[in-house]
Design a protein around this motif. Structure first.
Motif, PDB file in Angstrom:
ATOM      1  N   GLU A   1       1.171  -1.436   0.006  1.00  0.00           N
ATOM      2  CA  GLU A   1      -0.243  -0.111  -0.221  1.00  0.00           C
ATOM      3  C   GLU A   1       0.944   1.496  -0.434  1.00  0.00           C
ATOM      4  O   GLU A   1      -0.127   2.036  -0.661  1.00  0.00           O
ATOM      5  CB  GLU A   1      -0.537  -0.354   0.985  1.00  0.00           C
TER       6      GLU A   1
ATOM      7  N   ILE B   1      -6.258   3.106  -2.414  1.00  0.00           N
ATOM      8  CA  ILE B   1      -5.923   2.129  -2.089  1.00  0.00           C
ATOM      9  C   ILE B   1      -5.920   2.106  -0.593  1.00  0.00           C
ATOM     10  O   ILE B   1      -5.823   3.303   0.149  1.00  0.00           O
ATOM     11  CB  ILE B   1      -4.058   2.462  -2.541  1.00  0.00           C
ATOM     12  N   ASP B   2      -6.056   0.576  -0.789  1.00  0.00           N
ATOM     13  CA  ASP B   2      -6.351   0.208   1.318  1.00  0.00           C
ATOM     14  C   ASP B   2      -5.599  -1.071   0.907  1.00  0.00           C
ATOM     15  O   ASP B   2      -5.081  -1.765  -0.241  1.00  0.00           O
ATOM     16  CB  ASP B   2      -7.492   0.530   0.613  1.00  0.00           C
ATOM     17  N   SER B   3      -5.534  -1.635   2.127  1.00  0.00           N
ATOM     18  CA  SER B   3      -4.846  -2.617   2.496  1.00  0.00           C
ATOM     19  C   SER B   3      -5.618  -3.694   3.185  1.00  0.00           C
ATOM     20  O   SER B   3      -6.021  -3.189   4.192  1.00  0.00           O
ATOM     21  CB  SER B   3      -3.195  -3.012   2.305  1.00  0.00           C
TER      22      SER B   3
END
Ligand code: 4NP
Length: 163
Positions: free
Chosen positions: A27, A43-45
């Motif tokens: 990320e 964006i993410d995780s």
């Protein structure tokens, strides 16, 4: 203009097991690449497991990120949900087990395209560095950054390697 419109609507979720080592580094690396490219990508995780929910990245991952000029200390681990398959365009697994777990939980009608990060650079897993030494994290970062770079190119050209 068309590629700009595509970029505006793209979102990526990086997934590993614990969401404290590999996917936060992916990320962080992707956030910087996206900034450099001036691309608008969400964006993410997340992790497939629930052991570390709410925790900051592993101190070794934070240290490696800092060595690379990245601060990931504000990230907090969370578990993947079925909603994520509707909320993200791309869900990107770190290894084959993560990918198998994601495929097993993928809901009907999910929009997300699934891939393994290193499939974008010829294949392979990002090995789990959790039980190894500090030096494993440098290799982890090298792998996730090269994968993220290729993923960003693939997204920009809409040529992502997906299942
Ligand atoms: P990650 O690493 O999946 O890259 O975040 C791991 C973190 C924790 C565990 C395994 C892998 N664990 O077993 O707690």
């Amino acid at each position: 203009m068309e590629s700009m419109e595509i970029a505006m609507t793209t979102s990526v979720l990086f997934v590993c097991l614990g969401n404290i080592c590999r996917s936060p580094l992916a990320e962080g690396a992707m956030r910087r690449l996206v900034e450099i490219e001036a691309a608008a990508i969400r964006i993410d995780s997340a992790g497939t497991g629930d052991w570390h929910i709410g925790r900051a990245p592993d101190p070794r991952a934070q240290a490696e990120a800092l060595r690379q000029g990245l601060d990931i200390s504000m990230l907090r681990a969370r578990q993947v949900t079925t909603e994520d398959f509707h909320r993200f365009d791309h869900i990107v697994a770190m290894d084959a087990q993560n990918l198998a777990d994601l495929l097993a939980m993928r809901p009907e009608g999910a929009q997300a395209r699934l891939s393994r990060l290193l499939d974008h650079v010829g294949g392979g897993d990002v090995p789990d560095p959790y039980y190894g030494g500090d030096d494993g994290f440098a290799e982890t970062f090298r792998l996730v950054e090269s994968g993220a770079r290729a993923l960003l190119q693939a997204i920009s050209g809409q040529r992502a390697t997906t299942l």
